[in-house]
Scaffold this active site. Structure first.
Site, PDB file in Angstrom:
ATOM      1  N   TYR A  27      77.942   8.654  14.708  1.00 60.52           N
ATOM      2  CA  TYR A  27      76.962   9.288  14.604  1.00 60.52           C
ATOM      3  C   TYR A  27      77.472  10.855  14.792  1.00 60.52           C
ATOM      4  O   TYR A  27      77.543  11.739  13.801  1.00 60.52           O
ATOM      5  CB  TYR A  27      75.614   9.307  15.092  1.00 60.52           C
ATOM      6  CG  TYR A  27      74.672  10.496  14.975  1.00 60.52           C
ATOM      7  CD1 TYR A  27      74.013  10.730  13.912  1.00 60.52           C
ATOM      8  CD2 TYR A  27      74.761  11.377  15.924  1.00 60.52           C
ATOM      9  CE1 TYR A  27      73.317  11.742  13.614  1.00 60.52           C
ATOM     10  CE2 TYR A  27      73.822  12.486  15.785  1.00 60.52           C
ATOM     11  CZ  TYR A  27      73.160  12.630  14.645  1.00 60.52           C
ATOM     12  OH  TYR A  27      72.389  13.862  14.414  1.00 60.52           O
ATOM     13  N   HIS A 122      75.778  23.077  17.329  1.00 59.00           N
ATOM     14  CA  HIS A 122      75.652  22.466  18.331  1.00 59.00           C
ATOM     15  C   HIS A 122      76.769  21.349  18.813  1.00 59.00           C
ATOM     16  O   HIS A 122      77.268  20.911  17.780  1.00 59.00           O
ATOM     17  CB  HIS A 122      74.255  21.742  18.579  1.00 59.00           C
ATOM     18  CG  HIS A 122      73.937  20.759  17.368  1.00 59.00           C
ATOM     19  ND1 HIS A 122      73.667  21.167  16.079  1.00 59.00           N
ATOM     20  CD2 HIS A 122      74.048  19.484  17.076  1.00 59.00           C
ATOM     21  CE1 HIS A 122      73.379  20.175  15.500  1.00 59.00           C
ATOM     22  NE2 HIS A 122      73.994  19.368  15.817  1.00 59.00           N
ATOM     23  N   HIS A 124      77.967  17.673  20.566  1.00 57.81           N
ATOM     24  CA  HIS A 124      77.695  16.374  20.868  1.00 57.81           C
ATOM     25  C   HIS A 124      78.846  16.146  22.042  1.00 57.81           C
ATOM     26  O   HIS A 124      79.916  15.917  21.111  1.00 57.81           O
ATOM     27  CB  HIS A 124      77.187  15.273  19.943  1.00 57.81           C
ATOM     28  CG  HIS A 124      75.954  15.654  19.100  1.00 57.81           C
ATOM     29  ND1 HIS A 124      74.651  15.072  19.350  1.00 57.81           N
ATOM     30  CD2 HIS A 124      75.848  16.459  18.013  1.00 57.81           C
ATOM     31  CE1 HIS A 124      73.832  15.574  18.672  1.00 57.81           C
ATOM     32  NE2 HIS A 124      74.537  16.299  17.760  1.00 57.81           N
TER      33      HIS A 124
END
Length: 135
Positions: A27, A122, A124
């Site tokens: 992901y 952003h 992760h």
């Protein structure tokens, strides 16, 4: 200034730890979100096989210690969001890498993926709950 959140990742019911790690790393490394993988970096593992390398470290822990880890936390995720226009994707990835290195003190393998598919850039960051030395 980035908004940052630490999240413990647990094994999903009915799935193996390996499958959960693969789902999570797949992901965050999604080419549609990371400019075809341009904004994915890693420490002490390959971005292509991070999930398998995390599992290998966990197996080594089991062998060295003769027991399984007690915690059901399989990894940790840091989410780091920036205001629109605050930072470039390349800079965000570097900032995420530096944060992960400081946070883990270089003792845990990790992957940093910078997503550009939203108005706000952003990161992760997923790092293994098992240290590289098997502790």
């Amino acid at each position: 200034m980035a908004a940052t959140r630490l999240i413990a990742l647990h094994k999903n019911k009915g799935m193996t730890v390996a499958a959960c790690l693969k789902n999570r790393t797949d992901y965050i490394e999604n080419p549609d979100k990371t400019e075809k993988g341009q904004y994915v970096s890693s420490y002490a593992c390959s971005t292509l096989t991070a999930d398998e390398e995390f599992m290998l470290t966990k197996r080594q822990y089991d062998l060295v210690n003769g027991r399984r880890q007690k915690s059901d936390v399989i990894a940790y995720q840091i989410r780091q969001s920036f205001r629109p226009g605050e930072i470039t994707a390349e800079e965000a990835n570097k900032v995420g890498y530096e944060l992960a290195m400081r946070f883990t003190k270089g003792k845990h393998a990790f992957v940093v993926a910078t997503h550009t598919d939203r108005q706000h850039i952003h990161n992760h960051v997923i790092f293994n709950s098992t240290a590289l030395d098997g502790t």
